[in-house]
Design an enzyme around this catalytic site. Structure first.
Site, PDB file in Angstrom:
ATOM      1  N   ARG A  24       2.322 -31.324  28.316  1.00 40.75           N
ATOM      2  CA  ARG A  24       2.177 -31.737  29.704  1.00 40.75           C
ATOM      3  C   ARG A  24       2.920 -30.883  30.711  1.00 40.75           C
ATOM      4  O   ARG A  24       3.073 -31.262  31.876  1.00 40.75           O
ATOM      5  CB  ARG A  24       2.667 -33.189  29.855  1.00 40.75           C
ATOM      6  CG  ARG A  24       1.811 -34.228  29.199  1.00 40.75           C
ATOM      7  CD  ARG A  24       1.163 -35.128  30.239  1.00 40.75           C
ATOM      8  NE  ARG A  24       0.413 -34.367  31.196  1.00 40.75           N
ATOM      9  CZ  ARG A  24       0.346 -34.638  32.497  1.00 40.75           C
ATOM     10  NH1 ARG A  24       0.999 -35.645  33.009  1.00 40.75           N
ATOM     11  NH2 ARG A  24      -0.379 -33.891  33.300  1.00 40.75           N
ATOM     12  N   ASN A  29      10.370 -31.378  43.070  1.00 44.17           N
ATOM     13  CA  ASN A  29      10.360 -32.581  43.900  1.00 44.17           C
ATOM     14  C   ASN A  29      11.752 -33.201  44.045  1.00 44.17           C
ATOM     15  O   ASN A  29      12.393 -33.561  43.061  1.00 44.17           O
ATOM     16  CB  ASN A  29       9.393 -33.607  43.275  1.00 44.17           C
ATOM     17  CG  ASN A  29       8.891 -34.613  44.292  1.00 44.17           C
ATOM     18  OD1 ASN A  29       9.293 -34.605  45.450  1.00 44.17           O
ATOM     19  ND2 ASN A  29       8.001 -35.502  43.846  1.00 44.17           N
ATOM     20  N   ASP A  83       0.848 -43.488  31.698  1.00 44.61           N
ATOM     21  CA  ASP A  83       2.126 -42.771  31.768  1.00 44.61           C
ATOM     22  C   ASP A  83       3.281 -43.765  31.639  1.00 44.61           C
ATOM     23  O   ASP A  83       3.470 -44.620  32.505  1.00 44.61           O
ATOM     24  CB  ASP A  83       2.199 -42.040  33.124  1.00 44.61           C
ATOM     25  CG  ASP A  83       3.326 -41.021  33.183  1.00 44.61           C
ATOM     26  OD1 ASP A  83       4.247 -41.115  32.338  1.00 44.61           O
ATOM     27  OD2 ASP A  83       3.288 -40.151  34.068  1.00 44.61           O
ATOM     28  N   ASP A  90       3.075 -33.011  43.793  1.00 52.77           N
ATOM     29  CA  ASP A  90       4.260 -32.170  44.008  1.00 52.77           C
ATOM     30  C   ASP A  90       4.110 -30.780  43.383  1.00 52.77           C
ATOM     31  O   ASP A  90       5.005 -29.943  43.525  1.00 52.77           O
ATOM     32  CB  ASP A  90       5.553 -32.853  43.558  1.00 52.77           C
ATOM     33  CG  ASP A  90       5.488 -33.493  42.184  1.00 52.77           C
ATOM     34  OD1 ASP A  90       4.738 -34.472  42.003  1.00 52.77           O
ATOM     35  OD2 ASP A  90       6.195 -33.011  41.289  1.00 52.77           O
ATOM     36  N   GLU A 124       6.236 -33.043  31.122  1.00 52.14           N
ATOM     37  CA  GLU A 124       6.232 -32.647  32.532  1.00 52.14           C
ATOM     38  C   GLU A 124       7.625 -32.277  33.037  1.00 52.14           C
ATOM     39  O   GLU A 124       7.744 -31.505  33.974  1.00 52.14           O
ATOM     40  CB  GLU A 124       5.595 -33.721  33.414  1.00 52.14           C
ATOM     41  CG  GLU A 124       6.445 -34.967  33.579  1.00 52.14           C
ATOM     42  CD  GLU A 124       5.720 -36.078  34.330  1.00 52.14           C
ATOM     43  OE1 GLU A 124       4.503 -36.220  34.178  1.00 52.14           O
ATOM     44  OE2 GLU A 124       6.402 -36.821  35.061  1.00 52.14           O
ATOM     45  N   HIS A 163       0.378 -30.533  33.914  1.00 47.56           N
ATOM     46  CA  HIS A 163       0.839 -31.436  34.969  1.00 47.56           C
ATOM     47  C   HIS A 163       0.261 -31.016  36.321  1.00 47.56           C
ATOM     48  O   HIS A 163       0.375 -29.854  36.709  1.00 47.56           O
ATOM     49  CB  HIS A 163       2.376 -31.348  35.008  1.00 47.56           C
ATOM     50  CG  HIS A 163       3.048 -32.457  35.741  1.00 47.56           C
ATOM     51  ND1 HIS A 163       4.203 -32.286  36.451  1.00 47.56           N
ATOM     52  CD2 HIS A 163       2.732 -33.754  35.853  1.00 47.56           C
ATOM     53  CE1 HIS A 163       4.577 -33.442  36.971  1.00 47.56           C
ATOM     54  NE2 HIS A 163       3.704 -34.352  36.620  1.00 47.56           N
ATOM     55  N   GLU A 201      -4.596 -32.779  34.909  1.00 42.70           N
ATOM     56  CA  GLU A 201      -4.294 -33.818  35.905  1.00 42.70           C
ATOM     57  C   GLU A 201      -4.610 -33.280  37.296  1.00 42.70           C
ATOM     58  O   GLU A 201      -4.276 -32.144  37.625  1.00 42.70           O
ATOM     59  CB  GLU A 201      -2.804 -34.180  35.811  1.00 42.70           C
ATOM     60  CG  GLU A 201      -2.379 -35.303  36.747  1.00 42.70           C
ATOM     61  CD  GLU A 201      -0.889 -35.626  36.601  1.00 42.70           C
ATOM     62  OE1 GLU A 201      -0.106 -34.709  36.289  1.00 42.70           O
ATOM     63  OE2 GLU A 201      -0.519 -36.793  36.799  1.00 42.70           O
ATOM     64  N   ARG A 243      -6.133 -42.069  34.732  1.00 48.37           N
ATOM     65  CA  ARG A 243      -4.857 -42.664  34.367  1.00 48.37           C
ATOM     66  C   ARG A 243      -4.783 -44.049  34.995  1.00 48.37           C
ATOM     67  O   ARG A 243      -5.190 -44.236  36.148  1.00 48.37           O
ATOM     68  CB  ARG A 243      -3.724 -41.777  34.909  1.00 48.37           C
ATOM     69  CG  ARG A 243      -2.379 -42.111  34.357  1.00 48.37           C
ATOM     70  CD  ARG A 243      -1.303 -41.261  34.990  1.00 48.37           C
ATOM     71  NE  ARG A 243      -0.883 -41.807  36.273  1.00 48.37           N
ATOM     72  CZ  ARG A 243       0.293 -41.528  36.848  1.00 48.37           C
ATOM     73  NH1 ARG A 243       1.139 -40.694  36.275  1.00 48.37           N
ATOM     74  NH2 ARG A 243       0.603 -42.060  38.014  1.00 48.37           N
ATOM     75  N   HIS A 267       6.380 -42.814  31.661  1.00 47.87           N
ATOM     76  CA  HIS A 267       7.410 -42.274  32.556  1.00 47.87           C
ATOM     77  C   HIS A 267       8.830 -42.424  32.001  1.00 47.87           C
ATOM     78  O   HIS A 267       9.750 -42.819  32.715  1.00 47.87           O
ATOM     79  CB  HIS A 267       7.286 -42.909  33.951  1.00 47.87           C
ATOM     80  CG  HIS A 267       7.289 -41.903  35.059  1.00 47.87           C
ATOM     81  ND1 HIS A 267       8.284 -41.831  35.984  1.00 47.87           N
ATOM     82  CD2 HIS A 267       6.422 -40.919  35.372  1.00 47.87           C
ATOM     83  CE1 HIS A 267       8.024 -40.838  36.840  1.00 47.87           C
ATOM     84  NE2 HIS A 267       6.900 -40.277  36.481  1.00 47.87           N
ATOM     85  N   GLU A 275       1.525 -41.141  27.758  1.00 44.73           N
ATOM     86  CA  GLU A 275       2.371 -40.032  28.224  1.00 44.73           C
ATOM     87  C   GLU A 275       3.828 -40.449  28.348  1.00 44.73           C
ATOM     88  O   GLU A 275       4.116 -41.579  28.748  1.00 44.73           O
ATOM     89  CB  GLU A 275       1.827 -39.597  29.586  1.00 44.73           C
ATOM     90  CG  GLU A 275       2.711 -38.631  30.326  1.00 44.73           C
ATOM     91  CD  GLU A 275       2.154 -38.301  31.710  1.00 44.73           C
ATOM     92  OE1 GLU A 275       1.012 -38.687  32.014  1.00 44.73           O
ATOM     93  OE2 GLU A 275       2.875 -37.658  32.477  1.00 44.73           O
ATOM     94  N   TRP A 311      13.526 -43.897  35.562  1.00 45.31           N
ATOM     95  CA  TRP A 311      12.430 -44.174  36.494  1.00 45.31           C
ATOM     96  C   TRP A 311      11.197 -43.441  36.006  1.00 45.31           C
ATOM     97  O   TRP A 311      10.150 -43.809  35.946  1.00 45.31           O
ATOM     98  CB  TRP A 311      12.769 -43.676  37.899  1.00 45.31           C
ATOM     99  CG  TRP A 311      11.651 -43.894  38.858  1.00 45.31           C
ATOM    100  CD1 TRP A 311      11.275 -45.064  39.459  1.00 45.31           C
ATOM    101  CD2 TRP A 311      10.725 -42.903  39.349  1.00 45.31           C
ATOM    102  NE1 TRP A 311      10.190 -44.858  40.281  1.00 45.31           N
ATOM    103  CE2 TRP A 311       9.832 -43.552  40.230  1.00 45.31           C
ATOM    104  CE3 TRP A 311      10.566 -41.529  39.112  1.00 45.31           C
ATOM    105  CZ2 TRP A 311       8.796 -42.867  40.876  1.00 45.31           C
ATOM    106  CZ3 TRP A 311       9.558 -40.856  39.751  1.00 45.31           C
ATOM    107  CH2 TRP A 311       8.670 -41.517  40.644  1.00 45.31           C
ATOM    108  N   TYR A 343       6.586 -47.478  39.274  1.00 46.18           N
ATOM    109  CA  TYR A 343       6.068 -46.117  39.369  1.00 46.18           C
ATOM    110  C   TYR A 343       4.537 -46.067  39.245  1.00 46.18           C
ATOM    111  O   TYR A 343       3.950 -46.732  38.390  1.00 46.18           O
ATOM    112  CB  TYR A 343       6.659 -45.229  38.251  1.00 46.18           C
ATOM    113  CG  TYR A 343       5.862 -43.972  38.091  1.00 46.18           C
ATOM    114  CD1 TYR A 343       6.008 -42.941  39.001  1.00 46.18           C
ATOM    115  CD2 TYR A 343       4.888 -43.860  37.104  1.00 46.18           C
ATOM    116  CE1 TYR A 343       5.223 -41.807  38.925  1.00 46.18           C
ATOM    117  CE2 TYR A 343       4.095 -42.725  37.015  1.00 46.18           C
ATOM    118  CZ  TYR A 343       4.270 -41.708  37.929  1.00 46.18           C
ATOM    119  OH  TYR A 343       3.474 -40.593  37.860  1.00 46.18           O
ATOM    120  N   HIS A 369      -5.667 -40.535  39.270  1.00 43.93           N
ATOM    121  CA  HIS A 369      -4.698 -41.628  39.173  1.00 43.93           C
ATOM    122  C   HIS A 369      -5.269 -42.926  39.739  1.00 43.93           C
ATOM    123  O   HIS A 369      -5.178 -43.165  40.953  1.00 43.93           O
ATOM    124  CB  HIS A 369      -3.439 -41.286  39.976  1.00 43.93           C
ATOM    125  CG  HIS A 369      -2.574 -40.256  39.325  1.00 43.93           C
ATOM    126  ND1 HIS A 369      -1.282 -40.033  39.727  1.00 43.93           N
ATOM    127  CD2 HIS A 369      -2.807 -39.403  38.305  1.00 43.93           C
ATOM    128  CE1 HIS A 369      -0.756 -39.069  38.973  1.00 43.93           C
ATOM    129  NE2 HIS A 369      -1.664 -38.668  38.108  1.00 43.93           N
TER     130      HIS A 369
END
Ligand code: EZ4
Ligand code: CO
Length: 409
Positions: free
Chosen positions: A290, A37, A217, A323, A269, A319, A346, A147, A219, A243, A409, A159, A122
């Site tokens: 993940r 991605n 998550d 994407d 991930e 994961h 997921e 999630r 992130h 996560e 991020w 996010y 999600h």
């Protein structure tokens, strides 16, 4: 059985995807996902400029040997671009091998260990009401695990919140990457997030009860001590996992988190080899792996990571955001069905245009995925449909703190 052609197809139905198609001298084809991605063309070039010429006339049956050849002969090992390229070759060769065997790929891994693959979706919202609506909508689609991501008071865009507008006013929905020439800027405040998130989980548990498996998550945005604090604060809400609580380039960071909380931890991930897990698995610092098949060198590498993890009672949580193309998803589903240490998968669901380009045999019913029974991985690429969606540059967002400092991020 020799490989006769290696074609790289870049298409952008709902978002960008890079797919490798291998064709044997007998006309058997195999597909592999190479989507990274926001950096798609680098993998497309790695494949078409540097790997495709090496594959012509190789024996399509020698999957392990081809993996080792691509990994070791490059000399410059690992990294997301290299490992996504190797993954695409690997999955395409497994697809070919299973087609030649006349079996769905999971049969070559020992057959099914379960009837279906539990998926999580999600759920997200800017407000409690919006979040509850999203949870209910996911339940109606069949999801049995979710999630939970929400906005944070005082922050404009965070996010994982589908309904929020990005800087240019578009909704997130399927995908945080935006089709624009510069990465969108978002904002972040860890203290505000740490104060807010436990209240969100409290209201979700009050509304939906104790049984629904809930995930979250982080992130990569916390330090170890912040992650430890969050894990502890979330213990009353019995998370399925927390996560990516820290960036984890430093695997030892998870020792501190682990000492302080019984909230299960999931990570990986953005990892791309088994070495990224060495300390985490050996010291049992995580509960779920993940990685994506697409980003970690394919099925050959994922089986080794998951077998290593199994010795330590660590399970899979492969994961599966949008994407990962339907090709990468299908590859994951064959593994999920066969391995003993499956945890959860997921599954975000792709858009209509994507599903027209990638025709799939995998199904999602009553919260469970299944890869189907077609020989191979069960995905075909409609190349005419793919050609109708040319590549469109897109970037994932990045974060700045209130004082302008760039943050994870
Ligand atoms: O943000 O794959 O758990 N899922 C995730 C994903 C990632 C995207 C980035 O491209 O964290 O949604
Ligand atoms: Co994630």
């Amino acid at each position: 059985m020799r490989i006769r052609a290696a074609d790289v197809i870049v298409t952008s139905p709902d978002r960008n995807f890079v797919t490798l198609k291998l064709t044997t001298e007998d006309g058997v084809t195999g597909l592999g996902d190479a989507t990274l991605n926001g950096r798609e063309l680098s993998v497309a070039s790695y494949l078409s400029d540097h790997v495709a010429p090496l594959l012509i006339d190789r024996d399509a049956g020698r999957i392990e040997d081809t993996w080792q050849f691509l990994y070791r002969s490059a000399y410059w090992r690992r990294g997301p671009v290299t490992m996504a390229a190797i993954a695409a070759v690997d999955v395409a060769l497994w697809d070919i091998k299973a087609k030649m065997a006349g079996m769905p790929l999971y049969q070559l891994f020992g057959g099914a260990s379960r009837n279906g693959i539990q998926a999580y979706g999600h759920a997200s919202g800017r407000t409690t009401e919006e979040l509850f609506d999203s949870i209910r909508a996911h339940r109606e689609q069949g999801y049995t695990a979710m999630r939970i991501q929400t906005a944070v008071p005082g922050l404009k865009a965070v996010y994982g919140v589908a309904s929020q507008p990005s800087v240019d006013g578009k909704r997130y929905d399927y995908e945080p990457a935006q089709r624009q020439a510069f990465p969108p800027e978002e904002d972040w405040d860890t203290r505000a997030y740490l104060r807010h998130l436990p209240t969100v989980f409290e209201s979700v548990r009050n509304e939906f009860g104790p049984e629904l498996p809930l995930l979250h998550d982080g992130h990569h945005r916390m330090t170890p001590i912040q992650a430890a604090k969050l894990g502890k604060a979330l213990e009353p809400y019995d998370l399925f996992w927390l996560e990516d609580c820290t960036p984890a380039e430093n695997q030892a960071a998870l020792r501190l988190v682990r000492q302080h909380t019984t909230t299960p931890l999931a990570i990986g991930e953005i990892f791309n080899t088994v070495w990224d897990y060495q300390t985490l698995i050996q010291e049992q610092l995580i509960d779920y792996v993940r990685s994506a098949v697409t980003h970690t060198g394919g099925i050959t590498a994922m089986r080794k990571i998951l077998d290593f993890a199994a010795q330590y009672q660590i399970k899979s949580g492969i994961h599966g955001p949008t994407d990962i193309s339907p090709v990468g998803m299908a590859a994951a589903l064959h593994l999920d069905l066969a391995i003993h240490n499956f945890g959860i998968q997921e599954y975000m669901r792709h858009g209509t245009a994507t599903n027209e380009v990638f025709q799939q045999t995998f199904t999602f019913q009553n919260g469970y995925l299944h890869p189907g029974e077609q020989p191979g991985i069960g995905v075909t690429l409609d190349e005419e449909a793919a050609a109708r969606h040319p590549y469109a540059p897109a970037y994932l967002p990045f974060n700045r703190l209130a004082d302008g400092t760039i943050h994870d991020w």
